[in-house]
Design a protein around this motif. Structure first.
Motif, PDB file in Angstrom:
ATOM      1  N   GLY A   1      -4.588  13.432 -11.199  1.00 53.04           N
ATOM      2  CA  GLY A   1      -3.278  12.941 -10.793  1.00 53.04           C
ATOM      3  C   GLY A   1      -2.880  13.355  -9.400  1.00 53.04           C
ATOM      4  N   VAL A   2      -3.794  13.978  -8.645  1.00 49.62           N
ATOM      5  CA  VAL A   2      -3.508  14.514  -7.314  1.00 49.62           C
ATOM      6  C   VAL A   2      -4.136  13.619  -6.244  1.00 49.62           C
ATOM      7  CG1 VAL A   2      -3.926  16.461  -5.760  1.00 49.62           C
ATOM      8  CG2 VAL A   2      -3.329  16.878  -8.155  1.00 49.62           C
ATOM      9  N   PHE A   3      -3.403  13.411  -5.149  1.00 47.65           N
ATOM     10  CA  PHE A   3      -3.932  12.688  -3.996  1.00 47.65           C
ATOM     11  C   PHE A   3      -4.405  13.716  -2.967  1.00 47.65           C
ATOM     12  CE2 PHE A   3      -0.659   9.783  -5.748  1.00 47.65           C
ATOM     13  CZ  PHE A   3      -1.488   8.714  -6.068  1.00 47.65           C
ATOM     14  N   ALA A   4      -5.701  13.892  -2.853  1.00 45.51           N
ATOM     15  CA  ALA A   4      -6.256  14.909  -1.954  1.00 45.51           C
ATOM     16  C   ALA A   4      -7.635  14.467  -1.470  1.00 45.51           C
ATOM     17  CB  ALA A   4      -6.358  16.258  -2.656  1.00 45.51           C
ATOM     18  N   THR A   5      -8.062  15.052  -0.362  1.00 42.54           N
ATOM     19  CA  THR A   5      -9.390  14.809   0.188  1.00 42.54           C
ATOM     20  C   THR A   5      -9.863  16.069   0.890  1.00 42.54           C
ATOM     21  OG1 THR A   5     -10.716  13.234   1.481  1.00 42.54           O
ATOM     22  CG2 THR A   5      -8.597  13.896   2.421  1.00 42.54           C
ATOM     23  N   ASP A   6     -10.959  15.958   1.623  1.00 42.27           N
ATOM     24  CA  ASP A   6     -11.494  17.105   2.369  1.00 42.27           C
ATOM     25  C   ASP A   6     -11.792  16.655   3.795  1.00 42.27           C
ATOM     26  OD1 ASP A   6     -14.770  17.088   2.879  1.00 42.27           O
ATOM     27  OD2 ASP A   6     -14.039  15.635   1.419  1.00 42.27           O
TER      28      ASP A   6
ATOM     29  N   ILE B   1       0.836  -1.198   0.000  1.00 41.36           N
ATOM     30  CA  ILE B   1       0.000   0.000   0.000  1.00 41.36           C
ATOM     31  C   ILE B   1       0.875   1.254   0.000  1.00 41.36           C
ATOM     32  CG2 ILE B   1      -1.677   1.376   1.299  1.00 41.36           C
ATOM     33  CD1 ILE B   1      -2.805  -1.262   2.390  1.00 41.36           C
ATOM     34  N   ALA B   2       0.717   2.058  -1.023  1.00 39.29           N
ATOM     35  CA  ALA B   2       1.377   3.366  -1.078  1.00 39.29           C
ATOM     36  C   ALA B   2       0.384   4.501  -0.824  1.00 39.29           C
ATOM     37  CB  ALA B   2       2.048   3.565  -2.436  1.00 39.29           C
ATOM     38  N   HIS B   3      -0.884   4.273  -1.181  1.00 36.49           N
ATOM     39  CA  HIS B   3      -1.906   5.308  -1.028  1.00 36.49           C
ATOM     40  C   HIS B   3      -3.217   4.669  -0.585  1.00 36.49           C
ATOM     41  CE1 HIS B   3       0.716   8.120  -3.171  1.00 36.49           C
ATOM     42  NE2 HIS B   3       0.908   7.166  -4.066  1.00 36.49           N
ATOM     43  N   VAL B   4      -3.851   5.282   0.404  1.00 37.07           N
ATOM     44  CA  VAL B   4      -5.204   4.910   0.815  1.00 37.07           C
ATOM     45  C   VAL B   4      -6.114   6.075   0.457  1.00 37.07           C
ATOM     46  CG1 VAL B   4      -6.707   4.210   2.709  1.00 37.07           C
ATOM     47  CG2 VAL B   4      -4.290   3.535   2.724  1.00 37.07           C
ATOM     48  N   LEU B   5      -7.074   5.825  -0.414  1.00 35.62           N
ATOM     49  CA  LEU B   5      -7.979   6.876  -0.864  1.00 35.62           C
ATOM     50  C   LEU B   5      -9.423   6.518  -0.538  1.00 35.62           C
ATOM     51  CD1 LEU B   5      -6.561   7.667  -4.424  1.00 35.62           C
ATOM     52  CD2 LEU B   5      -6.174   8.940  -2.306  1.00 35.62           C
ATOM     53  N   LEU B   6     -10.221   7.548  -0.302  1.00 40.31           N
ATOM     54  CA  LEU B   6     -11.665   7.383  -0.213  1.00 40.31           C
ATOM     55  C   LEU B   6     -12.240   7.342  -1.628  1.00 40.31           C
ATOM     56  CD1 LEU B   6     -11.969   9.813   2.759  1.00 40.31           C
ATOM     57  CD2 LEU B   6     -12.526   7.380   2.848  1.00 40.31           C
ATOM     58  N   PRO B   7     -13.437   6.792  -1.805  1.00 40.24           N
ATOM     59  CA  PRO B   7     -13.938   6.576  -3.171  1.00 40.24           C
ATOM     60  C   PRO B   7     -13.897   7.808  -4.069  1.00 40.24           C
ATOM     61  CG  PRO B   7     -15.234   5.287  -1.655  1.00 40.24           C
ATOM     62  CD  PRO B   7     -14.295   6.116  -0.808  1.00 40.24           C
ATOM     63  N   LYS B   8     -14.460   8.930  -3.632  1.00 43.60           N
ATOM     64  CA  LYS B   8     -14.476  10.107  -4.503  1.00 43.60           C
ATOM     65  C   LYS B   8     -13.067  10.583  -4.807  1.00 43.60           C
ATOM     66  CE  LYS B   8     -14.491  14.244  -1.559  1.00 43.60           C
ATOM     67  NZ  LYS B   8     -13.580  13.687  -0.549  1.00 43.60           N
ATOM     68  N   ASP B   9     -12.144  10.324  -3.865  1.00 38.09           N
ATOM     69  CA  ASP B   9     -10.776  10.804  -4.054  1.00 38.09           C
ATOM     70  C   ASP B   9      -9.988   9.919  -5.016  1.00 38.09           C
ATOM     71  OD1 ASP B   9     -11.263  12.943  -2.293  1.00 38.09           O
ATOM     72  OD2 ASP B   9     -10.958  11.600  -0.587  1.00 38.09           O
ATOM     73  N   TYR B  10     -10.468   8.693  -5.230  1.00 35.61           N
ATOM     74  CA  TYR B  10      -9.900   7.903  -6.326  1.00 35.61           C
ATOM     75  C   TYR B  10     -10.276   8.532  -7.668  1.00 35.61           C
ATOM     76  CZ  TYR B  10      -9.068   4.152  -9.639  1.00 35.61           C
ATOM     77  OH  TYR B  10      -8.634   3.433 -10.720  1.00 35.61           O
ATOM     78  N   LEU B  11     -11.527   8.992  -7.782  1.00 31.35           N
ATOM     79  CA  LEU B  11     -11.907   9.708  -9.004  1.00 31.35           C
ATOM     80  C   LEU B  11     -11.062  10.964  -9.175  1.00 31.35           C
ATOM     81  CD1 LEU B  11     -15.806   9.442  -9.082  1.00 31.35           C
ATOM     82  CD2 LEU B  11     -14.108   7.970 -10.187  1.00 31.35           C
ATOM     83  N   ARG B  12     -10.809  11.668  -8.078  1.00 28.72           N
ATOM     84  CA  ARG B  12      -9.962  12.877  -8.170  1.00 28.72           C
ATOM     85  C   ARG B  12      -8.581  12.517  -8.707  1.00 28.72           C
ATOM     86  NH1 ARG B  12     -10.886  16.912  -4.965  1.00 28.72           N
ATOM     87  NH2 ARG B  12     -11.630  15.523  -3.318  1.00 28.72           N
ATOM     88  N   TYR B  13      -8.019  11.421  -8.193  1.00 27.26           N
ATOM     89  CA  TYR B  13      -6.702  10.996  -8.666  1.00 27.26           C
ATOM     90  C   TYR B  13      -6.727  10.705 -10.161  1.00 27.26           C
ATOM     91  CZ  TYR B  13      -3.000   7.670  -9.725  1.00 27.26           C
ATOM     92  OH  TYR B  13      -1.973   7.006 -10.334  1.00 27.26           O
ATOM     93  N   ARG B  14      -7.769  10.012 -10.627  1.00 28.05           N
ATOM     94  CA  ARG B  14      -7.846   9.700 -12.053  1.00 28.05           C
ATOM     95  C   ARG B  14      -8.096  10.954 -12.890  1.00 28.05           C
ATOM     96  NH1 ARG B  14      -8.652   4.345 -13.581  1.00 28.05           N
ATOM     97  NH2 ARG B  14      -8.192   5.231 -15.648  1.00 28.05           N
TER      98      ARG B  14
END
Length: 496
Positions: A167-172, A151-164
Motif C-alpha cells: 500500500g506504499v508508494f516508494a522507489t529507490d 494521473i495521480a501516481h506514476v510508478l516503475l514496474p517493481k514499485d507497482y508490486l510494492r504498492y500492491r
C-alpha cells in the motif's frame, strides 16, 4: 531468511536466501509482451501482480516441501525492469497498459523534453531516449490527454508490486534515475525536470536507498502468501540489483550482462556522465554509490531471432553449429532489431545481414549474429570507458554466459579477460534478496553480505584473433551503421 522478487520482462522470479547467502528455493512465472503497433511494447500491470503472487506462492510451497518454515522469512526485497510508465488514478487503479523500457514510440517527445528542460543532461546525467520514463509521460500527455489528466501516481514496474504488497508508494535511487526526473548526483527528484512533464513530487514515489525498509506486507496479502507481515525493502532496478547479486558493488568492479538486452555496468567513484554517447549515468542500489552503464536493446535476443529465422530447433543447436562450422568468410550482422541505445541512441535503427552470397550457410548467419552482438557490446564498452572509468576486471552474467564458445568470442573481440562466476544465472532476484538482508543487518560488512561468487572460468583473449576482429571485421561493422543511418532515418516516416 529473505526473499528476492524480480519482475522481468519475460517473467517474474522469486528466490529464497538464507542468512549465509545460499539460495534455498526459487520459483518463476512467465509474462508476455504486447506489441499492438510498430515500436510499441506494453504489459498489463495486473499480469505482473498475478505472476508475482504465483511465483511467491510456489516459492513458499517449495520451501515447505524442503522443510523450511515460511514464518522464518524476515524480509522481501524488490527488483525489476526499469523505465516502465505505470499510471494510476487517485483510487490506485491502473489507467492504461504500462509502457515498457523497450518501447520506442516517444522519439519526438525526447526532443521536446530536451527543449523544455535545458539542464536535463547535466542534472539527470543522461540524454533523453524513448526508453526512459519521462518521454513516455509527454507522449501520454499529447496523445491520451484524458488519461494524463487522471494521473495521480506514476510508478516503475517493481514499485507497482510494492504498492500492491504494502500500500506504499516508494522507489529507490537506482530505478528512479532511469525516469529522467532524478538529480543523479543528489539522489533526489529535480522539480524542474518533473515540471517539464507536467508532474509534481506528489505524483511520484518517495525515494528510499536500496537497503532501506519502505513498508510491510499488508495482512491480507501476507495471509494469502503464507508469510508474516514482513518488511519490504526498497531494492533496485534490475541491472543494479543484478550487480549486487554478483558482488559488483565497489569502484573498479564491472560486469557484462548477456540477457535479452546487453548491459555493460561499471561502478564509479561518484557521479560521472557521458550522455553524448548515450551512456547511462545512474545511482547504484547502495548508498553513496553510482554506476555507468551502456545498454544495447537486443543481445541474446538476437540469437533467439536468428535461431528461429534459420530454422534451428533452439539456441543450443545454433551455438553448436556455429562452433563446429565457423568460417572467416561470413556475413556481418547489425543487431539493432528494436533500435539501439548506446552509443547511437537511434530508435529507427534496424537489424541487417550484409554480405550474403550463394555460398552462405546458416552457421555463417549464426556466427555473424554472435559477432555482431559482440561488436555492438564493444561499442558500448568503449563509450563507457570514455567517461574516465577503467575497471579492474569484467564479470560476465546472464543466460548468454553459459556458452563457452560465445564468451570466448567476446573475450577475443574485446581483447579483455572475462570472468565467469558461479550463480550468475540467478540474476537480479539474488541482489534484491541481498538488499533485504542488508536492511535487516545494516552494520553487516558489505563483503560478507555481497561477496563475489567463486570463479568458474576466465576467458583470456587470443590476441591474434583480437587483431583479426579489430582490423578486418570491426571496421566494416562500424561502416555499415554509418552508411545505413540515413536510410534508417528516412524509413521512419513510413512507420505507422
Amino acid at each position: 531468511m529473505v526473499i528476492g522478487l524480480d519482475l522481468g520482462t519475460s517473467g517474474v522470479k522469486a528466490v529464497l536466501l538464507d542468512r549465509d547467502g545460499a539460495v534455498r528455493a526459487s520459483a518463476s512465472r512467465p509474462l508476455a509482451v504486447s506489441r499492438p503497433r510498430p515500436r510499441w511494447s506494453e504489459q498489463a500491470p495486473r499480469d505482473w501482480w498475478d505472476a508475482a503472487c504465483g511465483a511467491l506462492a510456489a516459492l513458499v510451497a517449495d520451501a515447505r516441501a524442503a522443510g523450511i518454515d515460511p514464518r522464518d522469512v524476515d524480509a522481501l526485497g524488490l527488483t525489476g525492469q526499469m523505465h516502465g510508465a505505470t499510471l494510476l488514478d487517485a483510487r490506485g487503479d491502473v489507467l492504461r497498459p504500462a509502457i515498457l523500457w523497450n518501447d520506442g514510440r516517444a522519439d519526438a517527445e525526447c526532443a521536446e523534453l530536451e527543449r523544455l528542460a535545458p539542464t536535463l543532461r547535466a542534472v539527470a546525467g543522461n540524454l533523453a531516449m524513448p526508453g526512459f520514463t519521462a518521454p513516455k509521460l509527454l507522449w501520454v500527455r499529447r496523445h491520451e490527454p484524458d488519461v494524463f489528466a487522471r494521473i495521480a501516481h506514476v510508478l516503475l514496474p517493481k514499485d507497482y508490486l510494492r504498492y500492491r504488497l504494502t500500500g506504499v508508494f516508494a522507489t529507490d535511487p537506482s530505478d528512479a534515475a532511469g525516469t529522467l526526473w532524478l538529480d543523479v548526483a543528489k539522489r533526489d527528484y529535480d522539480d524542474t525536470l518533473l515540471a517539464a512533464c507536467g508532474l509534481s513530487r506528489a505524483q511520484v514515489p518517495a525515494v528510499f536507498e536500496g537497503n532501506r525498509i519502505t513498508g510491510t506486507l499488508q495482512p491480507a496479502v501476507a495471509r494469502a502468501l503464507g508469510l508474516r507481515d514482513i518488511p519490504v525493502v526498497a531494492g533496485g532496478g534490475d541491472n543494479a540489483a543484478g550487480a549486487v547479486g554478483v558482488g559488483i558493488v565497489r569502484p573498479g568492479d564491472a560486469l557484462l550482462s548477456l540477457g535479452t538486452s546487453g548491459v555493460y555496468f561499471a561502478v564509479s567513484d561518484g557521479f560521472r556522465a557521458n550522455p553524448e554517447s548515450a551512456v547511462h549515468s545512474f545511482c547504484h542500489a547502495l548508498p553513496r554509490t553510482w554506476h555507468l552503464m551502456s545498454v544495447m536493446l537486443n543481445a541474446a535476443g538476437c540469437i533467439d531471432f536468428t535461431a528461429q529465422l534459420a530454422g534451428y530447433d533452439g539456441v543450443a543447436t545454433l551455438l553448436a553449429d556455429a562452433e563446429a562450422n565457423a568460417r572467416a568468410d561470413r556475413p556481418w550482422f547489425l543487431p539493432y532489431l528494436s533500435g539501439e541505445r548506446t552509443p547511437h541512441n537511434d530508435v529507427n535503427a534496424k537489424g541487417v545481414f550484409y554480405g550474403l552470397t550463394p555460398d552462405t550457410q546458416r552457421a555463417d548467419l549464426a556466427n555473424a549474429t554472435l559477432e555482431g552482438v559482440g561488436f555492438a557490446l564493444l561499442d558500448g564498452i568503449d563509450a563507457l570507458h570514455a567517461a574516465g572509468l577503467a575497471p579492474d576486471g569484467i564479470t560476465v552474467i546472464g543466460g548468454g554466459s553459459r556458452s563457452a564458445y560465445w564468451t570466448q568470442m567476446l573475450a577475443d573481440l574485446s581483447g579483455r579477460a572475462l570472468t565467469l562466476r558461479a550463480g550468475g544465472e540467478v540474476g537480479p532476484a539474488l541482489g534484491a534478496a541481498r538488499l533485504a538482508h542488508l536492511a535487516l543487518e545494516p552494520d553487516a560488512p558489505l563483503d560478507a553480505v555481497c561477496p563475489q561468487p567463486p570463479v568458474v572460468a576466465v576467458r583470456e583473449p587470443d590476441m591474434a584473433r583480437h587483431a583479426w576482429y579489430r582490423d578486418v571485421r570491426r571496421p566494416t561493422f562500424r561502416a555499415l551503421y554509418r552508411a545505413l543511418e540515413p536510410v534508417f532515418a528516412a524509413g521512419a516516416g513510413h512507420a505507422a
